[in-house]
Design an enzyme around this catalytic site. Structure first.
Site, PDB file in Angstrom:
ATOM      1  CB  SER A   8      -4.073 -10.971   2.425  1.00  0.00           C
ATOM      2  OG  SER A   8      -3.035 -10.099   2.525  1.00  0.00           O
ATOM      3  CE  LYS A  47      -4.020  -1.995   0.438  1.00  0.00           C
ATOM      4  NZ  LYS A  47      -5.132  -2.126  -0.585  1.00  0.00           N
TER       5      LYS A  47
END
Lengths: 289, 90
Positions: free
Chosen positions: A231, A17
């Site tokens: 994830s 991110k």
């Protein structure tokens, strides 16, 4: 058959991110929408908030994150460390609720700027400009790209890059399938699809449950020595599913997948301890991706 | 031939609270029609005139049917179907 891990946990705050956060702030600055001293607001399940908090600190902004209460304690600790303020949203409904609360706060506080990762083109553009070219430079023989479907920024940006530069590369999405609490909507009309999402960019899309995600996270650790977040296990599971199909068809492939972040932020969840069943029970109800 | 269909919390009002039910049919379209025959009303929550509703995701063995053949996707009794509302990630 070769699988390639793109280690996005090596970014400054430890997740993929960082790319979107820096791009969104730079874009807003270039457009004159923000200047130092202003307050930014963002709904996040953690990683985007942590990345934004780092960039905000460097560039002189105040950051308020709206984060679901069912996220790991490490995310709160990291956000606090980088100087962000946290407003929690209810666990039921997951990130949907964080988005709803943040939109409400943005309407009440017109001087706050919400960069809004789910609809900000700079999020996808960051991956079009950087992640995609890096993949093609390092792996010109790439045949498949597999990443997580959250805001859809990584998949949309990298996907569009390959549609232009190497259109036969398959673009595969892995989305986490959480426990029931997270899907606790009052009605289906409260569902959420990120504004950035364009299904035509994808080749296929898989939903990966917690057990498969945990199993692959641990395999990655044990076989390759890569300590990744949960994830990433979901993404690896989808990548291995694709690999099995390709192998069955007697073809060869170079499959690149994203390691979104390291496992550090998830140690407290219990994902890395005990049996898989124990770990699955431990992360039930949590936003693990 | 019966295929397992996992139903999200929000649609269990139709299935008497059951998390998973079975339905018969060679395609997803037929499965949904059969579901609606057994659990009246559920079909209208899944479909509108254009097909699958926007915020409804249906997975055949974890793969989103929109990237298979949509409502025409072939289904066997060895498959499992999962219905989920679209929610935010990130």
């Amino acid at each position: 058959m070769r699988l390639w891990a793109k280690l996005e946990d090596r970014n400054p705050t430890g997740s993929v991110k960082d790319r979107a956060a820096l791009a969104m702030i730079r874009q807003a600055e270039a457009e004159g929408r923000i200047k130092p001293g202003m307050t930014l607001l963002e709904p996040t399940s953690g990683n985007t908030g942590i990345s934004l908090a780092m960039v905000a600190k460097q560039h002189g902004y105040k950051l308020i994150c709206v984060m679901p209460e069912n996220t790991s304690i490490e995310r709160t600790q990291l956000l606090t460390m980088w100087g962000a303020e946290i407003i929690t949203s209810p666990a039921a409904g997951g990130s949907n609720e964080a988005v709803r609360v943040a939109k409400g706060l943005a309407a009440q506080n017109p001087d706050w700027v919400m960069l809004y990762q789910y609809g900000n083109e700079a999020n996808a553009q960051a991956h079009f400009d950087t992640t995609g070219p890096e993949l093609l430079d390092d792996l010109p023989t790439i045949t498949h790209f597999v990443a997580g479907l959250g805001t859809t920024g990584t998949l949309m940006g990298v996907g569009r890059f390959f549609r232009e530069k190497k259109p036969d590369v398959q673009i595969i999405a892995a989305e986490p399938r959480y426990g029931e609490l997270v899907y606790g909507l009052r009605n289906l009309e409260e569902g959420f699809i990120p504004e950035l999402y364009d299904a035509s960019v994808l080749t296929s899309r898989f939903s990966v449950g917690p057990m498969d995600a945990l199993r692959r996270t641990r395999e990655l650790l044990e076989v390759e020595g890569i300590f990744a977040g949960i994830s990433t296990g979901a993404i690896l599971h989808a990548a291995l599913g694709v690999a099995a199909k390709v192998e069955q068809a007697g073809q060869v492939a170079d499959i690149a997948f994203i390691v979104c972040d390291g496992g550090w932020k998830y140690l407290s969840t219990g994902a890395y301890e005990g049996t898989l069943d124990e770990a699955e029970a431990a992360i039930e109800g949590q936003l693990w991706a | 031939m019966a295929t397992e269909v996992r139903v999200p919390t929000i649609l269990r009002e139709f299935t008497g609270g059951e998390k998973a039910v079975t339905a018969e049919g060679p395609t997803l379209q037929a499965i949904i029609a059969n579901l609606d025959a057994n659990y009246p009303g559920i079909g209208g929550r899944l479909l509108d005139s254009s097909g699958l509703r926007r915020f409804v995701n249906v997975y055949l063995n974890d793969e989103d049917v929109r990237f298979l053949d949509g409502l025409d996707t072939a289904v066997t009794e060895r498959d499992a179907i999962t219905i989920l509302p679209a929610v935010a990630g990130g």
